[in-house]
Motif scaffolding. Sequence first.
Motif, PDB file in Angstrom:
ATOM      1  N   UNK A  75       0.927  -1.080   0.091  1.00  0.00           N
ATOM      2  CA  UNK A  75       0.009  -0.053   0.085  1.00  0.00           C
ATOM      3  C   UNK A  75       0.922   1.264   0.020  1.00  0.00           C
ATOM      4  N   UNK A  76       2.034   1.291   0.899  1.00  0.00           N
ATOM      5  CA  UNK A  76       2.792   2.453   1.049  1.00  0.00           C
ATOM      6  C   UNK A  76       3.405   2.582  -0.746  1.00  0.00           C
ATOM      7  N   UNK A  77       3.921   1.547  -1.211  1.00  0.00           N
ATOM      8  CA  UNK A  77       4.326   1.675  -2.414  1.00  0.00           C
ATOM      9  C   UNK A  77       3.442   2.157  -3.329  1.00  0.00           C
ATOM     10  N   UNK A  78       2.059   2.012  -3.491  1.00  0.00           N
ATOM     11  CA  UNK A  78       1.245   2.217  -4.328  1.00  0.00           C
ATOM     12  C   UNK A  78       1.061   3.983  -4.054  1.00  0.00           C
ATOM     13  N   UNK A  79       0.771   4.246  -2.833  1.00  0.00           N
ATOM     14  CA  UNK A  79       0.760   5.761  -2.507  1.00  0.00           C
ATOM     15  C   UNK A  79       1.641   6.704  -2.990  1.00  0.00           C
ATOM     16  N   UNK A  80       2.921   6.149  -2.746  1.00  0.00           N
ATOM     17  CA  UNK A  80       4.006   7.148  -3.065  1.00  0.00           C
ATOM     18  C   UNK A  80       4.448   6.902  -4.401  1.00  0.00           C
ATOM     19  N   UNK A  81       3.927   6.019  -5.075  1.00  0.00           N
ATOM     20  CA  UNK A  81       4.254   5.840  -6.692  1.00  0.00           C
ATOM     21  C   UNK A  81       3.037   6.789  -7.392  1.00  0.00           C
ATOM     22  N   UNK A  82       1.850   6.673  -6.954  1.00  0.00           N
ATOM     23  CA  UNK A  82       0.990   7.443  -7.619  1.00  0.00           C
ATOM     24  C   UNK A  82       1.024   8.943  -7.247  1.00  0.00           C
ATOM     25  N   UNK A  83       1.480   9.072  -5.967  1.00  0.00           N
ATOM     26  CA  UNK A  83       1.401  10.590  -5.649  1.00  0.00           C
ATOM     27  C   UNK A  83       2.718  11.552  -6.135  1.00  0.00           C
ATOM     28  N   UNK A  84       3.730  10.437  -6.720  1.00  0.00           N
ATOM     29  CA  UNK A  84       4.696  11.362  -7.112  1.00  0.00           C
ATOM     30  C   UNK A  84       4.680  11.022  -8.994  1.00  0.00           C
ATOM     31  N   UNK A  85       3.678  10.743  -9.470  1.00  0.00           N
ATOM     32  CA  UNK A  85       3.641  10.817 -10.926  1.00  0.00           C
ATOM     33  C   UNK A  85       2.548  11.506 -11.491  1.00  0.00           C
ATOM     34  N   UNK A  86       2.793  12.587 -12.443  1.00  0.00           N
ATOM     35  CA  UNK A  86       1.745  13.117 -12.902  1.00  0.00           C
ATOM     36  C   UNK A  86       0.583  12.663 -13.281  1.00  0.00           C
ATOM     37  N   UNK A  87      -0.740  13.223 -13.153  1.00  0.00           N
ATOM     38  CA  UNK A  87      -1.689  12.621 -13.626  1.00  0.00           C
ATOM     39  C   UNK A  87      -1.896  12.205 -14.967  1.00  0.00           C
ATOM     40  N   UNK A  88      -1.439  13.353 -15.849  1.00  0.00           N
ATOM     41  CA  UNK A  88      -1.327  13.147 -17.267  1.00  0.00           C
ATOM     42  C   UNK A  88      -0.669  11.775 -17.736  1.00  0.00           C
ATOM     43  N   UNK A  89       0.348  11.416 -17.055  1.00  0.00           N
ATOM     44  CA  UNK A  89       1.070  10.353 -17.335  1.00  0.00           C
ATOM     45  C   UNK A  89       0.303   9.158 -17.116  1.00  0.00           C
ATOM     46  N   UNK A  90      -0.564   9.149 -15.876  1.00  0.00           N
ATOM     47  CA  UNK A  90      -1.098   7.869 -15.299  1.00  0.00           C
ATOM     48  C   UNK A  90      -2.243   7.718 -16.657  1.00  0.00           C
ATOM     49  N   UNK A  91      -2.752   8.805 -17.256  1.00  0.00           N
ATOM     50  CA  UNK A  91      -3.667   8.583 -18.047  1.00  0.00           C
ATOM     51  C   UNK A  91      -3.177   7.965 -19.366  1.00  0.00           C
ATOM     52  N   UNK A  93      -0.638   5.954 -19.513  1.00  0.00           N
ATOM     53  CA  UNK A  93      -0.189   4.654 -19.282  1.00  0.00           C
ATOM     54  C   UNK A  93      -1.663   3.729 -19.516  1.00  0.00           C
ATOM     55  N   UNK A  94      -2.799   4.216 -18.882  1.00  0.00           N
ATOM     56  CA  UNK A  94      -3.862   3.429 -18.690  1.00  0.00           C
ATOM     57  C   UNK A  94      -4.415   3.420 -20.524  1.00  0.00           C
ATOM     58  N   UNK A  95      -4.643   4.677 -20.844  1.00  0.00           N
ATOM     59  CA  UNK A  95      -5.390   4.442 -22.243  1.00  0.00           C
ATOM     60  C   UNK A  95      -4.266   4.218 -23.598  1.00  0.00           C
ATOM     61  N   UNK A  96      -3.124   4.368 -23.595  1.00  0.00           N
ATOM     62  CA  UNK A  96      -2.392   3.887 -24.319  1.00  0.00           C
ATOM     63  C   UNK A  96      -1.472   2.549 -23.988  1.00  0.00           C
TER      64      UNK A  96
END
Length: 204
Positions: free
Chosen positions: A40-56, A58-61
């Motif tokens: 859980x700590x890894x998930x929180x730190x990973x997502x909070x330190x990556x820009x939202x646009x990059x997550x989008x 990754x999920x979409x493309x």
Amino acid sequence: LKGLALGLAIALLSLAAGSMIGLAAAFGRTQGTRPLRLLVSAYVELVRNIPLLLIIYFVYFGLPLLGVSLFDNLWSFVLSLALYSGAYLTEVFRAGIEAVGKGQIEAARAIGMTRLQVVRHVTLPLMIRVALPALGNTFISLFKDTSVASAIAVPELTYGAIRINVNTWRVIEVYLMVGLLYLAACYVIAALLRRIERRIAIIQ
């Protein structure tokens, strides 16, 4: 206006999904085993330190390249926003869980409640009261973040403005109107949330 309604719906769906992720992760972080807490700590730190646009992106493309092509652009964005908000809500709910007094939990167990009953009847109601202001702020933030959905052609408010600009080049008027719509919607949401908070405070 259709884009505004879609943005609000996206924010609400993402908040609901993100809340479920955040709740599960918060209980895992506070009451789970050590490997689960580390995950859980890894998930929180990973997502909070990556820009939202990059997550989008990754999920979409990225997911279709990995063989996961179950989502169109709209649901890809909802999933991205849910994962993004879930990381922040994990910390919000964790703080709420830790704010519940140990004496109340011990009293519930003393009268014979199971662990699940303690969570349902004691921890969750008290935690929600503590977390509600931050939950409301997250909803407003998610609504504003829906503007990023225009990057993958989700027809929300900002994407509608871009399309109008392409056809009319009335840039100042269009973005001024969009800004006012965001402002009005966020103001109404904030006012409703304050009213809910006051009502819960009275009940408490």
